[in-house]
Design an enzyme around this catalytic site. Structure first.
Site, short mmCIF file in Angstrom:
data_model
loop_
_atom_site.label_atom_id
_atom_site.label_comp_id
_atom_site.label_asym_id
_atom_site.label_seq_id
_atom_site.Cartn_x
_atom_site.Cartn_y
_atom_site.Cartn_z
N SER A 130 -13.32 -6.81 5.42
CA SER A 130 -12.33 -7.02 6.18
C SER A 130 -12.78 -8.01 6.83
O SER A 130 -13.23 -8.37 7.69
CB SER A 130 -12.40 -5.79 6.69
OG SER A 130 -11.17 -5.91 7.49
N ASP A 141 3.37 -3.26 10.23
CA ASP A 141 3.04 -4.12 8.24
C ASP A 141 4.15 -4.51 8.44
O ASP A 141 4.87 -5.52 7.94
CB ASP A 141 2.82 -2.89 7.04
CG ASP A 141 1.57 -3.12 6.85
OD1 ASP A 141 0.07 -3.50 7.27
OD2 ASP A 141 1.34 -1.95 6.41
N LYS A 184 -3.45 5.57 4.82
CA LYS A 184 -2.31 4.75 5.64
C LYS A 184 -2.00 6.64 5.23
O LYS A 184 -0.62 6.53 6.49
CB LYS A 184 -1.83 3.75 4.77
CG LYS A 184 -2.41 1.96 5.74
CD LYS A 184 -1.12 1.07 5.07
CE LYS A 184 -1.81 0.25 5.37
NZ LYS A 184 -1.42 -1.25 4.98
#
Ligand code: ATR
Length: 282
Positions: free
Chosen positions: A19, A104, A68
């Site tokens: 990541s 997001d 999520k």
């Protein structure tokens, strides 16, 4: 001299090894003069990990694939936006009380908003997963008109019904009149950098084309779009803005977005030169 308490921020996902969130957030924390560290954790049990936020007094957490949605049931509160999208990518810890947010959609809308006025425009959203939901929410919030296009008809139709917007199957995507195309699928992501979700000849009708993929920064879709004369928007900007909005929630301060973009871009270039493809989160 007594050292000030180190503030801990974390990434929960699986996998997380490649990541780029740690390099981005740690660069930002340094620049913001916050005595803190952002640490990636490969999570086995999301329930236990959330308990760890309270137990270890972790100040803020990013949540990524595949947690999520699963994380939501373990939090004390979820804000309206994340609830509507059905996904949490950010947790704020205030004295042991954990609130879930979603940045997001902000990453998407900030990127779009810098390039155009969203209001009144028609957006083709390719895909029907979590990222598509964030895009739909952002576009509707900005006064735009989304149209869903998806490979699996049932999934696309279901999403269209839920959000009150039209659906077109993949083979009919050429029939839609829209100014903007947004790819939320993983088609074109490293290592499959030669793939694009849309043939080049269908791109000429769009003025703007955005990809949520940021590895590579210039996907085949964006290269084709550039060749077709479209204005292109990269997933790198979305990634930076969703991360910056996380830092804002955790610290209340405006993060150094240009620096964050620079360090991520440098790392991606280094990866291209090195072993080739790297895993990304989004
Ligand atoms: P995310 O939560 O990141 O959005 P996801 O839930 O796995 O990821 O959703 C990925 C989306 O990309 C799906 O809509 C998927 O289409 P299907 O509903 O048909 O599965 C779409 N997608 C993935 N690979 C694809 C491909 N090769 N061609 C077209 N669509 C693809």
């Amino acid at each position: 001299m007594i050292e000030p308490q180190l503030e801990i921020f974390a990434l929960f996902g699986n996998p997380v090894a490649h990541s780029l969130s740690p390099v981005m957030h740690n660069a930002a924390l340094g620049k913001m003069n916050i005595h803190g560290r952002y640490i990636p954790f490969r999570v086995e049990s999301i329930e236990d990990a959330v308990r760890g936020i309270r137990g270890l007094d972790i100040r803020g957490v990013s949540v990524t694939i595949p947690f999520k949605t699963a994380v939501m049931e373990y939090l004390d509160e979820i804000d309206d936006e994340a609830l509507e999208i059905g996904a949490v990518n950010t947790i704020v810890n205030e004295g042991g009380r954990l609130t879930g947010h979603n940045t997001d959609w902000q990453g998407i809308i900030i990127t779009l908003g810098k390039a155009m006025e969203i209001k009144g425009k028609t957006f083709v959203v390719l895909g029907a997963g979590g990222t598509a939901r964030a895009a739909l929410f952002g576009i509707l919030r900005g006064g735009g008109r989304p149209v869903i296009v998806n490979r699996t008809r049932e999934k696309g139709e279901q999403l269209a019904k839920e959000w009150g917007c039209p659906f077109y199957p993949l083979e009919e995507r050429g029939k839609i009149a829209a100014e903007v195309l947004i790819n939320t699928t993983s088609v074109g992501m490293a290592p499959d950098t030669g793939m694009s979700p849309i043939p080049p000849e269908l791109l000429t009708s769009y003025r703007w084309v955005m990809d949520v993929i940021y590895n590579p920064v210039k996907t085949k879709l964006l290269r084709d779009a550039e060749d077709s004369g479209c204005i292109t928007l990269s997933g790198l900007d979305m990634f930076v803005h969703q991360g910056a909005e996380q830092l804002k929630l955790w610290t209340g301060q405006e993060p150094p977005r240009d620096l964050m973009r620079q360090v991520v871009q440098e790392r991606l270039i280094a990866k291209d030169r090195g072993s080739g493809a790297g895993y990304i989160d989004k």
